[in-house]
Write a protein that holds these residues in place. Sequence first.
Motif, short mmCIF file in Angstrom:
data_model
loop_
_atom_site.label_atom_id
_atom_site.label_comp_id
_atom_site.label_asym_id
_atom_site.label_seq_id
_atom_site.Cartn_x
_atom_site.Cartn_y
_atom_site.Cartn_z
N GLU A 60 20.78 29.07 -6.22
CA GLU A 60 19.96 27.99 -6.54
C GLU A 60 19.54 27.84 -7.81
O GLU A 60 19.37 26.68 -8.43
N VAL A 61 19.00 28.92 -8.34
CA VAL A 61 18.58 28.98 -9.72
C VAL A 61 19.53 28.48 -10.71
O VAL A 61 19.14 27.91 -11.93
N ASN A 62 20.79 29.03 -10.58
CA ASN A 62 21.95 29.18 -11.56
C ASN A 62 22.90 27.91 -11.21
O ASN A 62 24.02 27.82 -11.84
N ASN A 63 22.54 27.18 -10.12
CA ASN A 63 23.53 26.21 -9.91
C ASN A 63 24.96 26.75 -9.51
O ASN A 63 25.87 26.02 -9.96
N VAL A 64 25.14 27.56 -8.85
CA VAL A 64 26.12 28.26 -8.35
C VAL A 64 27.01 27.48 -7.27
O VAL A 64 26.41 27.30 -6.25
N PRO A 65 28.28 26.64 -7.40
CA PRO A 65 28.87 26.07 -6.56
C PRO A 65 28.97 26.85 -5.08
O PRO A 65 29.18 27.97 -5.29
N GLU A 66 29.23 26.05 -4.04
CA GLU A 66 29.78 26.59 -2.62
C GLU A 66 30.93 27.21 -2.92
O GLU A 66 31.98 26.72 -3.55
N GLY A 67 31.20 28.22 -2.26
CA GLY A 67 32.70 28.87 -2.39
C GLY A 67 32.81 30.17 -3.31
O GLY A 67 34.02 30.67 -3.31
N VAL A 68 31.86 30.16 -4.25
CA VAL A 68 32.09 31.10 -5.09
C VAL A 68 30.60 31.97 -5.16
O VAL A 68 29.74 31.05 -4.85
N THR A 69 30.55 32.96 -5.78
CA THR A 69 29.18 33.65 -5.68
C THR A 69 28.87 34.56 -7.03
O THR A 69 29.97 35.25 -7.33
N ARG A 70 27.75 34.51 -7.63
CA ARG A 70 27.38 35.59 -8.50
C ARG A 70 27.32 36.99 -8.37
O ARG A 70 27.33 37.99 -8.80
N LEU A 71 26.83 36.84 -7.05
CA LEU A 71 26.44 38.14 -6.27
C LEU A 71 26.46 38.24 -4.74
O LEU A 71 26.24 37.35 -4.20
N ARG A 72 27.02 39.53 -4.34
CA ARG A 72 26.78 39.30 -2.85
C ARG A 72 26.33 40.85 -2.41
O ARG A 72 26.52 41.78 -3.15
N ILE A 73 25.77 40.75 -1.42
CA ILE A 73 25.35 41.97 -0.75
C ILE A 73 26.32 42.54 0.41
O ILE A 73 26.97 41.80 1.66
N GLU A 74 27.28 43.55 0.13
CA GLU A 74 28.21 44.02 1.31
C GLU A 74 27.41 45.17 2.09
O GLU A 74 26.67 46.02 1.78
N ARG A 75 27.94 44.52 3.26
CA ARG A 75 27.17 45.26 4.61
C ARG A 75 28.55 46.34 4.98
O ARG A 75 29.35 45.78 5.51
#
Length: 225
Positions: A60-75
């Motif tokens: 939300e803050v960095n306007n990251v488009p859907e389909g890509v991500t700057r960070l994710r939490i791996e479970r």
Amino acid sequence: MKNSRRLFLKSACALVVGASGYTVAQGPLGEAQQTTKKYALIHDETKCIGCDACSVACREVNNVPEGVTRLRIERKGPYGEYPEQYFRFTRHSCQHCEDTPCVKVCPTGAAYKDEATGIVSVDAWKCVGCQYCIAACPYQVRFINPVTKAADKCDFCKETRLKEGKLPACVSACPTQALTFGDLQDPDSQVVQVLKHTPNYRTKTELGTRPKLFRIGSQDGEVRL
């Protein structure tokens, strides 16, 4: 104007690559200047519950488009036998290395380490989408932004929250305070105090990248089913 700029940079890139394979990029402040800060992040896996509030706030803050991500939490998991089962949660994002493979291979200087903060950044205006940095990153955290067509990744909210004197979005959004952010050059900072008094680890240190994403290892049985 944007298309003309890209065509120009791509032509320049082709000439550089054809002549030497790649060039060593420099940050906008120049390599001769000393870092005044050295920002780092700690992910406490013993506190993380895998809620993804951090990745949602980042998008939300960095306007990251859907389909890509700057960070994710791996479970990972579940581990163990029922009813004593548990999960482990690990953060997947830019490590903000001291020795930066991505910067070394960038032919246009789009990938650089900000000498004022130690943050590894991308100048989207200079990026020609060659993907050399993506191939060079041993942590596989870079991607091509489908909107800007430039390489993208976590920059500790350097161009958004940090500019406003605030903590990165992920840190502020975490409901369990699993993230600690601060300056490694400040001995009194919380990040330094946590690293001094809590066992921690970093990934792929054998590569000599000296990442600034530290982790407090999860312990068996924090999250049970």
